[in-house]
Design a protein around this motif. Structure first.
Motif, mmCIF file in Angstrom:
data_model
loop_
_atom_site.group_PDB
_atom_site.id
_atom_site.type_symbol
_atom_site.label_atom_id
_atom_site.label_comp_id
_atom_site.label_asym_id
_atom_site.label_seq_id
_atom_site.Cartn_x
_atom_site.Cartn_y
_atom_site.Cartn_z
ATOM 1 N N PRO A 201 -1.122 -37.607 -7.198
ATOM 2 C CA PRO A 201 -0.071 -36.939 -7.977
ATOM 3 C C PRO A 201 0.971 -37.877 -8.565
ATOM 4 C CG PRO A 201 -0.547 -35.688 -5.991
ATOM 5 C CD PRO A 201 -1.329 -36.961 -5.889
ATOM 6 N N GLU A 202 1.381 -38.882 -7.794
ATOM 7 C CA GLU A 202 2.420 -39.780 -8.289
ATOM 8 C C GLU A 202 1.912 -40.676 -9.421
ATOM 9 O OE1 GLU A 202 0.438 -41.721 -4.720
ATOM 10 O OE2 GLU A 202 1.171 -39.727 -5.283
ATOM 11 N N VAL A 203 0.595 -40.884 -9.489
ATOM 12 C CA VAL A 203 0.005 -41.674 -10.570
ATOM 13 C C VAL A 203 -0.317 -40.777 -11.769
ATOM 14 C CG1 VAL A 203 -1.901 -43.214 -11.212
ATOM 15 C CG2 VAL A 203 -0.981 -43.262 -8.872
ATOM 16 N N ARG A 204 -0.707 -39.549 -11.501
ATOM 17 C CA ARG A 204 -1.083 -38.587 -12.543
ATOM 18 C C ARG A 204 0.125 -38.113 -13.349
ATOM 19 N NH1 ARG A 204 -3.606 -34.659 -9.387
ATOM 20 N NH2 ARG A 204 -1.604 -33.618 -9.093
ATOM 21 N N PHE A 253 -1.152 -41.765 -32.927
ATOM 22 C CA PHE A 253 -0.536 -42.051 -31.641
ATOM 23 C C PHE A 253 -1.397 -43.010 -30.855
ATOM 24 C CE2 PHE A 253 -2.505 -38.515 -28.822
ATOM 25 C CZ PHE A 253 -3.524 -38.247 -29.720
ATOM 26 N N THR A 254 -0.755 -43.742 -29.943
ATOM 27 C CA THR A 254 -1.445 -44.761 -29.160
ATOM 28 C C THR A 254 -1.687 -44.268 -27.740
ATOM 29 O OG1 THR A 254 0.657 -45.786 -28.529
ATOM 30 C CG2 THR A 254 -0.412 -46.608 -30.526
ATOM 31 N N ASP A 255 -2.577 -44.937 -27.038
ATOM 32 C CA ASP A 255 -3.021 -44.433 -25.730
ATOM 33 C C ASP A 255 -3.233 -45.553 -24.715
ATOM 34 O OD1 ASP A 255 -5.255 -45.568 -26.902
ATOM 35 O OD2 ASP A 255 -6.320 -43.679 -27.169
ATOM 36 N N GLU A 256 -2.301 -46.488 -24.671
ATOM 37 C CA GLU A 256 -2.461 -47.655 -23.798
ATOM 38 C C GLU A 256 -2.565 -47.251 -22.322
ATOM 39 O OE1 GLU A 256 -3.123 -50.730 -24.673
ATOM 40 O OE2 GLU A 256 -3.173 -49.918 -26.697
ATOM 41 N N ARG A 257 -1.824 -46.244 -21.908
ATOM 42 C CA ARG A 257 -1.850 -45.856 -20.496
ATOM 43 C C ARG A 257 -3.246 -45.389 -20.087
ATOM 44 N NH1 ARG A 257 1.522 -41.041 -17.322
ATOM 45 N NH2 ARG A 257 1.022 -41.817 -15.220
ATOM 46 N N ALA A 258 -3.852 -44.549 -20.907
ATOM 47 C CA ALA A 258 -5.181 -44.042 -20.576
ATOM 48 C C ALA A 258 -6.226 -45.153 -20.625
ATOM 49 C CB ALA A 258 -5.564 -42.906 -21.528
ATOM 50 N N ARG A 259 -6.090 -46.057 -21.578
ATOM 51 C CA ARG A 259 -7.049 -47.155 -21.666
ATOM 52 C C ARG A 259 -6.965 -48.055 -20.429
ATOM 53 N NH1 ARG A 259 -9.485 -48.174 -26.608
ATOM 54 N NH2 ARG A 259 -8.947 -46.640 -28.202
ATOM 55 N N ALA A 260 -5.757 -48.303 -19.954
ATOM 56 C CA ALA A 260 -5.572 -49.194 -18.817
ATOM 57 C C ALA A 260 -5.886 -48.524 -17.483
ATOM 58 C CB ALA A 260 -4.136 -49.716 -18.799
ATOM 59 N N THR A 261 -5.634 -47.217 -17.387
ATOM 60 C CA THR A 261 -5.714 -46.545 -16.089
ATOM 61 C C THR A 261 -7.047 -45.852 -15.836
ATOM 62 O OG1 THR A 261 -3.335 -46.138 -16.265
ATOM 63 C CG2 THR A 261 -4.527 -44.913 -14.560
ATOM 64 N N ILE A 262 -7.604 -45.200 -16.867
ATOM 65 C CA ILE A 262 -8.855 -44.450 -16.663
ATOM 66 C C ILE A 262 -9.988 -44.962 -17.545
ATOM 67 C CG2 ILE A 262 -7.637 -42.357 -15.921
ATOM 68 C CD1 ILE A 262 -8.378 -41.225 -18.780
ATOM 69 N N ASP A 263 -9.796 -46.129 -18.153
ATOM 70 C CA ASP A 263 -10.823 -46.744 -19.001
ATOM 71 C C ASP A 263 -11.209 -45.822 -20.159
ATOM 72 O OD1 ASP A 263 -12.501 -48.865 -19.697
ATOM 73 O OD2 ASP A 263 -14.217 -47.989 -18.664
ATOM 74 N N TRP A 264 -10.203 -45.285 -20.835
ATOM 75 C CA TRP A 264 -10.437 -44.415 -21.989
ATOM 76 C C TRP A 264 -10.816 -45.253 -23.202
ATOM 77 C CZ3 TRP A 264 -11.561 -39.964 -24.013
ATOM 78 C CH2 TRP A 264 -11.158 -39.612 -25.301
ATOM 79 N N HIS A 265 -12.076 -45.141 -23.617
ATOM 80 C CA HIS A 265 -12.565 -45.840 -24.800
ATOM 81 C C HIS A 265 -13.461 -44.867 -25.562
ATOM 82 C CE1 HIS A 265 -11.404 -49.361 -22.319
ATOM 83 N NE2 HIS A 265 -11.055 -49.853 -23.511
ATOM 84 N N PRO A 266 -12.864 -44.014 -26.402
ATOM 85 C CA PRO A 266 -13.629 -42.965 -27.072
ATOM 86 C C PRO A 266 -14.595 -43.506 -28.112
ATOM 87 C CG PRO A 266 -11.427 -43.120 -27.991
ATOM 88 C CD PRO A 266 -11.443 -44.028 -26.795
ATOM 89 N N SER A 267 -15.663 -42.758 -28.333
ATOM 90 C CA SER A 267 -16.663 -43.125 -29.334
ATOM 91 C C SER A 267 -16.198 -42.673 -30.716
ATOM 92 C CB SER A 267 -17.995 -42.439 -29.021
ATOM 93 O OG SER A 267 -18.436 -42.735 -27.722
ATOM 94 N N PRO A 268 -16.632 -43.358 -31.770
ATOM 95 C CA PRO A 268 -16.361 -42.841 -33.119
ATOM 96 C C PRO A 268 -16.998 -41.452 -33.284
ATOM 97 C CG PRO A 268 -17.124 -45.115 -33.212
ATOM 98 C CD PRO A 268 -17.331 -44.657 -31.802
ATOM 99 N N ILE A 269 -16.362 -40.609 -34.061
ATOM 100 C CA ILE A 269 -16.808 -39.236 -34.212
ATOM 101 C C ILE A 269 -18.186 -39.150 -34.869
ATOM 102 C CG2 ILE A 269 -16.334 -37.068 -35.453
ATOM 103 C CD1 ILE A 269 -14.588 -37.505 -33.041
ATOM 104 N N LEU A 270 -19.145 -38.574 -34.148
ATOM 105 C CA LEU A 270 -20.481 -38.271 -34.662
ATOM 106 C C LEU A 270 -21.142 -39.483 -35.343
ATOM 107 C CD1 LEU A 270 -19.860 -34.688 -36.082
ATOM 108 C CD2 LEU A 270 -20.853 -35.313 -33.884
ATOM 109 N N ARG A 271 -20.970 -40.642 -34.711
ATOM 110 C CA ARG A 271 -21.615 -41.847 -35.220
ATOM 111 C C ARG A 271 -22.390 -42.539 -34.105
ATOM 112 N NH1 ARG A 271 -19.423 -43.545 -40.268
ATOM 113 N NH2 ARG A 271 -19.649 -41.662 -41.512
#
Length: 271
Positions: A201-204, A253-271
């Motif tokens: 919880p404290e990290v989320r 918008f940027t998403d540095e927290r998600a990239r660093a914490t949960i390895d968020w690296h989304p794929s290009p849309i429908l490619r």
């Protein structure tokens, strides 16, 4: 996430579908629905606009965490419903993770990070921003996750469904070529949301952004959907947003927290 279940609102919607598919432990999940039941998942029923039924439903579910992913377009179903759910969660001793939107920002082309103050220009964004404030005031452990435009095929999102229907009628559809977003695949977003939910919880707690890989106009999104479905680009027309329309034109918008914490690296849309 503990011995008590996770309660998911909006379970019968588009994002809810992918959340159920991606759930790490479906047996520890309870769906909160208002009309349509979700097969194979224990559920409770409530109209979130009604405080009494919301309190009763959350009490029956007795969750450790409420993921508020219900989608709505009116103030009562966003702001009032969130207040009722927050009150019910507090009564049950549950944490809350609120699913918000990039629409809380002005859409002026300037990328906003997680610490940016919302500055919406349309009612939907204003209501989402107000709901965010309700959530964050309620608890130090509350989380807010802002999502981009979601793309989904089977089940189809609005764009995919509209293109399928228009192609069947041989009709041309119009899409704004001057409104830019950072869309992401709903399936990938759902997996990321569960990664956030699974954190202590404290990290989320606090604000998260899940931005898509590419900046695309609505017209460019429609083009990619057409390519994916094997449809002619001749059925798609790019148009300008009407002058004076109260709409965010370039949401970034940027998403540095998600990239660093949960390895968020989304794929290009429908490619």
């Amino acid at each position: 996430m503990g011995d008590r279940p996770v309660l998911l609102t909006g379970a019968s919607g588009l994002l809810g579908h992918w959340m159920l598919r991606a759930a790490p432990d479906p047996d520890a999940l309870v769906a909160l629905t208002s009309r349509r039941r979700v097969l194979g998942i224990p559920d409770v029923r409530a109209d979130l606009r009604d405080r009494g039924s919301t309190m009763a439903a959350v009490r029956r579910a007795n969750p450790s965490l409420v993921i508020h992913a219900a989608y709505a377009k009116d103030r009562a179903s966003i702001v009032d419903a969130t207040q009722h759910l927050i009150d019910a969660a507090a009564s049950a001793g549950a944490d809350v993770m609120f699913i918000s939107s990039d629409a809380v920002f002005a859409g002026d082309g300037i990328a906003r990070d997680e610490a940016a103050v919302p500055d919406p220009v349309w009612d939907y964004g204003r209501w989402k921003a107000e709901a965010e404030r309700i959530v964050r005031r309620a608890s130090d452990h509350a989380g807010v996750v802002r999502l981009p435009l979601l793309v989904s095929v089977a089940p189809d999102d609005h764009v995919v469904g509209k293109l399928r229907t228009s192609a069947g009628r041989n009709e041309t559809t119009q899409w704004f070529a001057d409104e830019t977003r950072r869309p992401a695949m709903a399936s990938e977003v759902a997996t990321a949301l569960w990664r956030i939910a699974s954190l202590p919880p404290e990290v989320r707690s606090g604000v998260w952004h899940l931005a898509g890989a590419c900046r695309l106009s609505r017209y460019e999104i429609a083009q990619r959907v057409a390519d994916h479905l094997g449809l002619s680009h001749g059925l798609i027309e790019g148009v300008k947003t009407p002058d004076g329309a109260d709409r965010p034109r370039d949401l970034d918008f940027t998403d540095e927290r998600a990239r660093a914490t949960i390895d968020w690296h989304p794929s290009p849309i429908l490619r």
